[in-house]
Enzyme design. Structure first.
Site, short mmCIF file in Angstrom:
data_model
loop_
_atom_site.label_atom_id
_atom_site.label_comp_id
_atom_site.label_asym_id
_atom_site.label_seq_id
_atom_site.Cartn_x
_atom_site.Cartn_y
_atom_site.Cartn_z
N PHE A 250 12.44 8.44 -2.47
CA PHE A 250 11.61 9.47 -3.06
C PHE A 250 12.19 10.72 -3.75
O PHE A 250 11.55 11.53 -3.75
CB PHE A 250 10.20 9.61 -2.17
CG PHE A 250 9.32 8.43 -1.90
CD1 PHE A 250 8.06 8.30 -2.72
CD2 PHE A 250 9.63 7.59 -1.16
CE1 PHE A 250 7.33 7.24 -2.47
CE2 PHE A 250 9.06 6.42 -0.87
CZ PHE A 250 7.71 6.22 -1.45
N CYS A 261 -2.58 5.78 -5.19
CA CYS A 261 -2.78 6.44 -3.89
C CYS A 261 -2.43 8.02 -4.36
O CYS A 261 -3.12 8.87 -4.12
CB CYS A 261 -1.83 5.96 -2.99
SG CYS A 261 -2.49 4.37 -2.22
N1 LIG Z 1 -3.18 0.22 -2.79
C1 LIG Z 1 -2.25 0.77 -2.01
O1 LIG Z 1 -1.16 0.88 -2.24
C2 LIG Z 1 -2.79 1.66 -0.81
C3 LIG Z 1 -1.78 1.83 0.24
C4 LIG Z 1 -2.26 2.39 1.44
C5 LIG Z 1 -3.50 2.64 1.47
N2 LIG Z 1 -4.49 2.62 0.47
C6 LIG Z 1 -5.99 2.97 0.72
O2 LIG Z 1 -6.59 1.69 1.03
C7 LIG Z 1 -7.98 1.84 0.46
C8 LIG Z 1 -8.26 0.61 -0.43
O3 LIG Z 1 -7.32 0.69 -1.51
P1 LIG Z 1 -7.19 -0.79 -2.36
O4 LIG Z 1 -5.93 -0.39 -3.28
O5 LIG Z 1 -7.00 -1.90 -1.69
O6 LIG Z 1 -8.64 -0.83 -3.00
P2 LIG Z 1 -8.94 -1.84 -4.19
O7 LIG Z 1 -9.89 -1.14 -5.08
O8 LIG Z 1 -8.06 -2.79 -4.66
O9 LIG Z 1 -9.94 -2.68 -3.21
C9 LIG Z 1 -11.02 -2.39 -2.67
C10 LIG Z 1 -11.82 -3.61 -2.42
O10 LIG Z 1 -13.11 -3.16 -1.75
C11 LIG Z 1 -14.15 -3.79 -2.37
N3 LIG Z 1 -15.37 -3.18 -1.88
C12 LIG Z 1 -16.15 -2.07 -2.39
N4 LIG Z 1 -17.18 -1.62 -1.79
C13 LIG Z 1 -17.32 -2.83 -0.89
C14 LIG Z 1 -18.31 -2.96 0.31
N5 LIG Z 1 -19.27 -2.11 0.45
N6 LIG Z 1 -18.17 -3.75 0.83
C15 LIG Z 1 -17.19 -4.88 0.76
N7 LIG Z 1 -16.14 -4.83 0.08
C16 LIG Z 1 -16.32 -3.60 -0.95
C17 LIG Z 1 -14.02 -4.06 -4.02
O11 LIG Z 1 -14.78 -4.98 -4.30
C18 LIG Z 1 -12.55 -4.33 -3.92
O12 LIG Z 1 -12.33 -5.59 -3.88
C19 LIG Z 1 -8.05 3.17 -0.28
O13 LIG Z 1 -8.77 4.28 0.68
C20 LIG Z 1 -6.59 3.73 -0.65
O14 LIG Z 1 -6.40 4.83 -0.60
C21 LIG Z 1 -4.11 1.97 -0.72
#
Ligand SMILES: NC(=O)c1ccc[n+]([C@@H]2O[C@H](COP(=O)([O-])OP(=O)(O)OC[C@H]3O[C@@H](n4cnc5c(N)ncnc54)[C@H](O)[C@@H]3O)[C@@H](O)[C@H]2O)c1
Length: 434
Positions: A250, A261
Site C-alpha cells: 500500500f 471499501c
Molecule cells: N468487497 C470487499 O472487498 C469487502 C472486503 C471486506 C469487507 N467488506 C464488507 O462486507 C460487506 C459486504 O460487501 P460486498 O462487497 O460483499 O457487498 P455486495 O454488495 O457485493 O453484496 C451484498 C449482497 O447482500 C445482499 N443483500 C442485501 N440485503 C439483504 C438481505 N436483507 N438479506 C439477504 N441478502 C441481502 C445483496 O443482494 C447483495 O447480493 C460490506 O459491509 C463491506 O464493507 C467488503
C-alpha cells in the site's frame, strides 16, 4: 462439520460461503436477489473473482454448498449465521445500515434454535449491540442467540487466498463462549485469533482500512513533491518498504484508491468522529488527497495534448483494481467524467470489467482488444494495472496511436524505456518520467 448460514452472496458472502464449505462445513447461502440465487443454483456467478467459480462448483457438487432466498430454509439447523450484506455510504458519509437491519430482522423471525449471529459486514462501532436489540425485539418467541463481530479483511482479486490464509482473525463479542465457538470455526485457517469485545472488533476493521488508505494517500502526496525535487516515488516506496515498521504494501503512488471499501469506510469513520464532536483532520485529508488524483491526471493529460477538446482518449483498464470486475468508486468513473466534460471522446478496454462498466460509463466506446482500442487514439491512459498491460507490444502500440502519448496512472512502465521508444510519457511521482 458445522452448519452455517451466510446472508448476502456478494463479494464477501459468496467467498465466505464457498470457503467455509470447502473447509468441510455445510453452508446454505442466502440472498434477497432472486436472479442472483437462480443463477447461482445453475452455478452462474454474479461476480468475477479468480478461482471462485471452481470453488463454488466443486462444493455445490459435493453437496456442501446450497443457495436459497428463504431465510427459514437457510437457518434450518444452522449454528452460525454470517451477515455479509452491503453497508454503502449514506448521504452524509455515514454507513447505511438498512440491509443489516433487514437481515437481522429476518434472521430473528426465522431462527428455530440457538444461533451465533456473526457480523462480517463492515459496520459502525456499536452496530453489534444494535443488531442484538433488533433480533431480540423481532423474535416471535425468545431463542438463545449471541451477536459476534468477525470483520472481513479479504481483498477482491485475491479473496480466496486472503480468506483461507488471513493475517489474523478478529472476533468480538460480549459472550465469551460464542466468541470461542466462532474461533473454533476459524481454527482451520491457522491464523492468529484476536478475541475482544464487540466495539473494539468493529473499530479494528475501520482502523485497518483507514490506515491502509492513509498509506496510499501519503505516498500520493509525496509523489507530487518527488516530481518537484527530482526523486522517483517508486524507488522511494521500495526503499521505505524494506523497513519492517513501514512495510512495502500500500505504498504505490498512482490514481489512488477506489472500490467498495476504502471510500465508504474512510468516510464512515470520519462521520463517526464528527458525530462524537471530534475533528478527523487526517481522515479528511486522506480522502481529499485521494480524489484529487483523478482530476489531476486529466489535467496533466490535457497539458500533454495541448487541450482535450476533439481528442480521442483510450483507457487501459476500468475496474477499480486488477483481478476484479468491481467498478464501485473506480477512478475510471471520475476520469471519464472529466474527459467528457473537457470535450474528449473516450474509449475503454478492460479484461473483465467491461460488462459491468458499460451501463456505468455509457459515454465510453468499449473495445474487446487493447490494440483495437488504441488504434487512432490521440493518447492512452493506463488506469488499472492489469498484468496484461505490463507486457504490451509497445512498438505496435506506438505505430497504431495517432500520437504516441501515454499517461501511466499506475507507474507500470519504465520511463527510460518509454522515452527510448519515442513515447511522450508521464507517470506519477517520477521526475524522470515527466
Ligand atoms: N468487497 C470487499 O472487498 C469487502 C472486503 C471486506 C469487507 N467488506 C464488507 O462486507 C460487506 C459486504 O460487501 P460486498 O462487497 O460483499 O457487498 P455486495 O454488495 O457485493 O453484496 C451484498 C449482497 O447482500 C445482499 N443483500 C442485501 N440485503 C439483504 C438481505 N436483507 N438479506 C439477504 N441478502 C441481502 C445483496 O443482494 C447483495 O447480493 C460490506 O459491509 C463491506 O464493507 C467488503
Amino acid at each position: 462439520m458445522k452448519q452455517i448460514c451466510v446472508v448476502g452472496v456478494g463479494y464477501v458472502g459468496l467467498v465466505t460461503a464457498a470457503c467455509f464449505a470447502d473447509l468441510g462445513n455445510k453452508v446454505c447461502a442466502l440472498d434477497v436477489d432472486e436472479k442472483r440465487i437462480e443463477n447461482l443454483k445453475k452455478a452462474i456467478l454474479p461476480i468475477y473473482e479468480p478461482g471462485l467459480d471452481e470453488l463454488v462448483k466443486r462444493n455445490m457438487k459435493a453437496g456442501r454448498l446450497t443457495f436459497t432466498t428463504s431465510y427459514a430454509e437457510a437457518l434450518e439447523g444452522a449454528e452460525f449465521a454470517f451477515i455479509a450484506v452491503g453497508t454503502p455510504s449514506g448521504s452524509d458519509g455515514e454507513a447505511d445500515l438498512q440491509y443489516v437491519a433487514a437481515a437481522a430482522k429476518s434472521i430473528a423471525q426465522n431462527m428455530t434454535g440457538p444461533l451465533a449471529i456473526i457480523n462480517k459486514s463492515t459496520v459502525p462501532i456499536g452496530t453489534g449491540d444494535w443488531v442484538a436489540d433488533i433480533v431480540k425485539s423481532a423474535q416471535p418467541r425468545p431463542i438463545d442467540f449471541s451477536v459476534v463481530s468477525c470483520p472481513e479483511f479479504l481483498r477482491e482479486g485475491s479473496a480466496i487466498g486472503d480468506f483461507m490464509s488471513p493475517h489474523r482473525t478478529v472476533i468480538g463479542s460480549l459472550h465469551r463462549d460464542a466468541a470461542e465457538r466462532v474461533a473454533q470455526l476459524h481454527l482451520a485457517l491457522r491464523a492468529p485469533i484476536v478475541i475482544t469485545d464487540l466495539r473494539t472488533a468493529e473499530m479494528i476493521k475501520y482502523a485497518s482500512n483507514a490506515f491502509l488508505a492513509t498509506k496510499i494517500s501519503f505516498m500520493n502526496e509525496l509523489a507530487d513533491l518527488c516530481e518537484c525535487v527530482g526523486a522517483d516515488v517508486k524507488e522511494v516506496a521500495a526503499g521505505m518498504g524494506y523497513d519492517a515498521r513501514i512495510g512495502r504494501h500500500f505504498l504505490d503512488a498512482g490514481l489512488g484508491w477506489g472500490g467498495s471499501c476504502f471510500p465508504k469506510d474512510v468516510k464512515a469513520l470520519a462521520y463517526m468522529a464528527k458525530d462524537n464532536g471530534l475533528h478527523p483532520r487526517i481522515l479528511d485529508a486522506v480522502t481529499d488527497v485521494n480524489y484529487s488524483r483523478r482530476s489531476e491526471a486529466v489535467r496533466r493529460l490535457d497539458q500533454m495534448l495541448g487541450g482535450l477538446r476533439g481528442k480521442t482518449i483510450g483507457l487501459f483498464g476500468l475496474a477499480f483494481k486488477p483481478n476484479t470486475d468491481d467498478m464501485r468508486e473506480a477512478p475510471s468513473i471520475d476520469i471519464v467524467e472529466h474527459l467528457v466534460r473537457a470535450g474528449a471522446a473516450v474509449r475503454g478496454y478492460d479484461p473483465v470489467a467491461m460488462d459491468v462498466a458499460r451501463p456505468i460509463l455509457p459515454a465510453v466506446e468499449m473495445f474487446k482488444d487493447p490494440y483495437e482500442m488504441a488504434r487512432g487514439c490521440d493518447a492512452v491512459m493506463l488506469i488499472t494495472e492489469w498484468n496484461e498491460f505490463k507486457q504490451l507490444d509497445l512498438d505496435q502500440l506506438k505505430s497504431i496511436l495517432k500520437s504516441p502519448i501515454i499517461f501511466d496512472g499506475r507507474n507500470i512502465y519504465d520511463p527510460r524505456v518509454m522515452r527510448e521508444k519515442g513515447f511522450v510519457y508521464q507517470s506519477v511521482g517520477r521526475a524522470t518520467g515527466a
